[in-house]
Motif scaffolding. Structure first.
Motif, PDB file in Angstrom:
ATOM      1  N   LEU A  64       0.785  -1.356  -0.024  1.00  0.00           N
ATOM      2  CA  LEU A  64      -0.188   0.145   0.110  1.00  0.00           C
ATOM      3  C   LEU A  64       0.762   1.324  -0.067  1.00  0.00           C
ATOM      4  O   LEU A  64       0.409   2.095  -0.543  1.00  0.00           O
ATOM      5  N   THR A  65       2.019   1.242   0.819  1.00  0.00           N
ATOM      6  CA  THR A  65       2.917   2.399   0.877  1.00  0.00           C
ATOM      7  C   THR A  65       3.553   2.720  -0.628  1.00  0.00           C
ATOM      8  O   THR A  65       3.509   3.858  -1.198  1.00  0.00           O
ATOM      9  N   ALA A  66       4.002   1.506  -1.155  1.00  0.00           N
ATOM     10  CA  ALA A  66       4.507   1.764  -2.677  1.00  0.00           C
ATOM     11  C   ALA A  66       3.501   2.234  -3.612  1.00  0.00           C
ATOM     12  O   ALA A  66       3.999   2.885  -4.448  1.00  0.00           O
ATOM     13  N   GLY A  67       2.180   1.825  -3.359  1.00  0.00           N
ATOM     14  CA  GLY A  67       0.978   2.372  -4.253  1.00  0.00           C
ATOM     15  C   GLY A  67       0.843   3.644  -4.385  1.00  0.00           C
ATOM     16  O   GLY A  67      -0.446   4.363  -4.616  1.00  0.00           O
ATOM     17  N   SER A 104      16.509 -24.453   4.159  1.00  0.00           N
ATOM     18  CA  SER A 104      15.221 -23.221   4.306  1.00  0.00           C
ATOM     19  C   SER A 104      15.262 -22.376   2.908  1.00  0.00           C
ATOM     20  O   SER A 104      16.275 -22.183   2.214  1.00  0.00           O
ATOM     21  N   LEU A 105      14.210 -21.888   2.666  1.00  0.00           N
ATOM     22  CA  LEU A 105      14.102 -20.870   1.505  1.00  0.00           C
ATOM     23  C   LEU A 105      14.981 -19.666   1.501  1.00  0.00           C
ATOM     24  O   LEU A 105      14.856 -19.198   2.787  1.00  0.00           O
ATOM     25  N   GLN A 106      15.531 -19.611   0.560  1.00  0.00           N
ATOM     26  CA  GLN A 106      16.501 -18.315   0.872  1.00  0.00           C
ATOM     27  C   GLN A 106      15.796 -17.003   0.254  1.00  0.00           C
ATOM     28  O   GLN A 106      15.125 -17.124  -0.734  1.00  0.00           O
ATOM     29  N   ARG A 107      15.654 -15.943   1.087  1.00  0.00           N
ATOM     30  CA  ARG A 107      15.000 -14.898   1.123  1.00  0.00           C
ATOM     31  C   ARG A 107      15.766 -13.543   0.681  1.00  0.00           C
ATOM     32  O   ARG A 107      16.981 -13.385   1.372  1.00  0.00           O
ATOM     33  N   GLY A 108      15.408 -12.848  -0.346  1.00  0.00           N
ATOM     34  CA  GLY A 108      16.074 -11.580  -0.700  1.00  0.00           C
ATOM     35  C   GLY A 108      15.145 -10.402  -0.326  1.00  0.00           C
ATOM     36  O   GLY A 108      13.968 -10.463  -0.331  1.00  0.00           O
ATOM     37  N   ARG A 109      15.831  -9.297  -0.149  1.00  0.00           N
ATOM     38  CA  ARG A 109      14.996  -7.928  -0.136  1.00  0.00           C
ATOM     39  C   ARG A 109      15.277  -7.205  -1.314  1.00  0.00           C
ATOM     40  O   ARG A 109      16.258  -6.930  -1.970  1.00  0.00           O
ATOM     41  N   GLU A 110      14.187  -6.494  -1.761  1.00  0.00           N
ATOM     42  CA  GLU A 110      14.232  -5.408  -2.818  1.00  0.00           C
ATOM     43  C   GLU A 110      13.817  -4.145  -2.258  1.00  0.00           C
ATOM     44  O   GLU A 110      13.097  -3.945  -1.285  1.00  0.00           O
ATOM     45  N   ALA A 111      13.492  -3.190  -3.273  1.00  0.00           N
ATOM     46  CA  ALA A 111      13.078  -1.928  -2.968  1.00  0.00           C
ATOM     47  C   ALA A 111      11.950  -1.620  -2.396  1.00  0.00           C
ATOM     48  O   ALA A 111      10.922  -2.524  -2.916  1.00  0.00           O
ATOM     49  N   ALA A 112      11.624  -0.870  -1.419  1.00  0.00           N
ATOM     50  CA  ALA A 112      10.593  -0.487  -0.781  1.00  0.00           C
ATOM     51  C   ALA A 112       9.914  -1.698  -0.020  1.00  0.00           C
ATOM     52  O   ALA A 112       8.740  -1.691   0.634  1.00  0.00           O
ATOM     53  N   LEU A 265      17.164   2.039  -2.525  1.00  0.00           N
ATOM     54  CA  LEU A 265      15.681   1.257  -2.258  1.00  0.00           C
ATOM     55  C   LEU A 265      14.234   1.756  -2.125  1.00  0.00           C
ATOM     56  O   LEU A 265      13.602   1.522  -1.570  1.00  0.00           O
ATOM     57  N   ALA A 266      14.342   3.139  -2.795  1.00  0.00           N
ATOM     58  CA  ALA A 266      13.070   3.834  -2.686  1.00  0.00           C
ATOM     59  C   ALA A 266      12.283   3.070  -3.832  1.00  0.00           C
ATOM     60  O   ALA A 266      12.571   2.511  -4.492  1.00  0.00           O
ATOM     61  N   PRO A 267      10.928   3.488  -3.767  1.00  0.00           N
ATOM     62  CA  PRO A 267       9.678   2.986  -4.847  1.00  0.00           C
ATOM     63  C   PRO A 267      10.507   3.222  -6.275  1.00  0.00           C
ATOM     64  O   PRO A 267      11.186   4.103  -6.548  1.00  0.00           O
TER      65      PRO A 267
END
Length: 509
Positions: A64-67, A104-112, A265-267
């Motif tokens: 919702l924030t990114a939107g 375990s499943l490997q998790r990454g992070r992306e912008a926003a 890492l901004a929208p």
């Protein structure tokens, strides 16, 4: 029930599989071949792999924030609530997501994103892994696809869809249906620079418009910030910045912090505009610096990007890559309810062709594959339910009552139509930066081209007709929305309306 699904990406194949498993007779139609399109090109991953500190509620808040406040909360909550089940289903169908040493499943992070919740397969080949697994599942199920069949129209009688009109191997044909599920993707080929393959020409939106279906939010076109600025468009995944890569101007300065406190890492809309503006100021491409990650990590984590950039003469472990924005994803489309139903009885839309309300004014990274899986399954499940009466599918948030924008007439002396001319016009006037004057010029030119059109004969003719009509609707929607919000940036913006306000749905534009 006889169901025709048009489109064979994650949304279309998920819908087809679920409909088949529910006992419906399914015909899967695709413009190219099953497994082609945008899904196999998706590098970043699929959101929804929640760790111990994360939750669907946090994912919903980030979405919702990114939107930019224009997402529909019920749609977003529907998306995140189903994420674990749909990911588990993909694993069961054979998608081998990357795993850590402990399994375990490997998790990454992306912008926003506030947490690392992005699952990948093959490093940066998530979409390809999903497309391969779903294609195999379709073939195991015995769903015989109709390939090389372009959607050219819908047959509608008494307000109910009755089938689809196709150009199959160059020959016009009609297939009858009790229900049609559109999963044809977006309209990336409207723009001179795009990450979308050549066949993404807005076919589903165009035929839905022609049939009288409601559309909304076509002005919200997401431009991916980082596409290699050398040779054919090649996307450099946002996950690269998620791993620590930075954007540098010609002086070696991390300039995105001038536009947003989250920097790289901004929208996406913020980063894309910052890159375009900086490149224009210094007249050289911005550079994406991933050298701090090292050659071994880059090759392991991003094998596809590593291979392609080296094939094009770059060693990104030693030197930053030149990057530029490009049209990537359409947040709007054919208006649906939470089960994919459109405003035409029997017609459903899922994936990028649909305006579910999930993305608002700007899509959160890696929500697109999830949306296709979640709403593809929901539309298939809804086939067995009676069509609601007295309910108009669509957004649930409050709406603004702004005065409609004036209707520019067709430009006199319009230059001869060429697809490249349309793409350049859209890039210049309906792209990252927009003004009323530019939008009016674009609308006048587009309408002149539409008036001069001859009845389409070939697949190329039909594609051009679809692009023109979706371009007209997009430019009109952008002209009507006078404020800047999310991916829609007006250089001549009026003061912003409240974040929850939306303009009326466009029935036909």
């Amino acid at each position: 029930m006889n169901v025709v699904v048009v489109g064979a990406g994650i949304a279309g194949m998920t819908a087809a599989l679920h409909a088949h498993e529910a006992g419906h007779t399914v015909t899967l139609v695709t413009k190219g071949e099953v497994g082609e399109g945008c899904t196999p090109l998706a590098q970043g991953g699929i959101a929804g792999g929640y760790g111990p500190d994360d939750s669907p509620a946090a994912h919903a808040d980030d979405t919702l924030t990114a939107g930019a406040g224009l997402g529909d909360r019920p749609a977003v909550e529907t998306l995140v609530a189903a994420s674990s089940a749909r990911i588990a289903e993909l694993i069961a169908r054979g998608v081998a997501f990357d795993r850590a040493a402990d399994g375990s499943l490997q998790r990454g992070r992306e912008a926003a994103h506030s947490h690392a919740r992005i699952l990948h397969a093959g490093g940066d080949a998530t979409g390809a892994a999903i497309a391969t697994a779903l294609t195999a599942a379709v073939r195991r199920a015995g769903i015989a696809p109709v390939e090389r069949a372009m959607l050219t129209g819908l047959t509608v009688a008494d307000g109910t869809v009755r089938g689809v009109e196709l150009l199959h191997d160059g020959h016009p044909t009609v297939r009858t249906a009790d229900a049609v599920i559109l999963a044809t993707g977006g309209d990336g080929q409207l723009y001179d620079h795009t990450t979308n393959p050549a066949g993404v020409t807005g076919d589903g939106i165009a035929v839905a418009l022609a049939a009288g279906a409601a559309v909304a939010d076509l002005e919200f076109v997401q431009f991916h910030p980082t596409v290699l600025a050398s040779g054919p468009a090649f996307l450099i995944s946002e996950a690269v910045r998620g791993e620590g890569a930075v954007l540098l101007d010609a002086d070696g300065r991390r300039f995105v912090f001038d536009s947003h406190p989250d920097g790289e890492l901004a929208p996406r809309d913020v980063v894309a505009r910052a890159i375009a503006a900086q490149a224009a100021r210094q007249d050289v491409p911005v550079r994406l610096d991933a050298t701090m990650l090292g050659a071994a990590t880059l090759a392991r984590r991003f094998p596809t990007i590593d291979r392609v950039t080296r094939e094009r003469g770059f060693d990104w472990s030693r030197d930053p890559l030149p990057v530029t924005p490009a049209a990537h994803y359409l947040m709007g489309g054919v208006v649906t309810d939470l089960d994919g139903r459109t405003t035409i009885r029997g017609l459903y839309a899922v994936g990028e062709v649909a305006r579910t309300g999930v993305h608002g004014a700007n899509r959160l990274a890696s929500n697109s594959l999830l949306e296709g899986a979640v709403f593809g399954a929901r539309a298939a499940a809804a086939l067995a339910a009676p069509w609601p009466t007295g309910v108009h599918p669509g957004p649930t948030t409050p709406r603004a009552t702004a005065t409609p924008a004036p209707e520019p007439a067709a430009t006199t002396g319009t230059p001869p139509f060429a697809r490249r001319a349309l793409q350049q016009l859209m890039w210049d006037e309906v792209g990252l930066h927009r003004t009323a004057r530019g939008l009016e010029r674009a609308l006048g030119t587009i309408r002149g081209w539409i008036i001069a059109q001859q009845p389409p004969q070939s697949a190329r003719d039909h594609e051009d007709a679809h692009l023109l009509h979706v371009a007209e609707a997009t430019a009109a929607a952008a002209l009507a929305r006078r404020i800047s919000v999310g991916a829609h940036h007006r250089a001549d913006a009026e003061p912003a309306a409240p974040a929850t306000a939306r303009p009326p749905i466009l029935e036909t534009v």
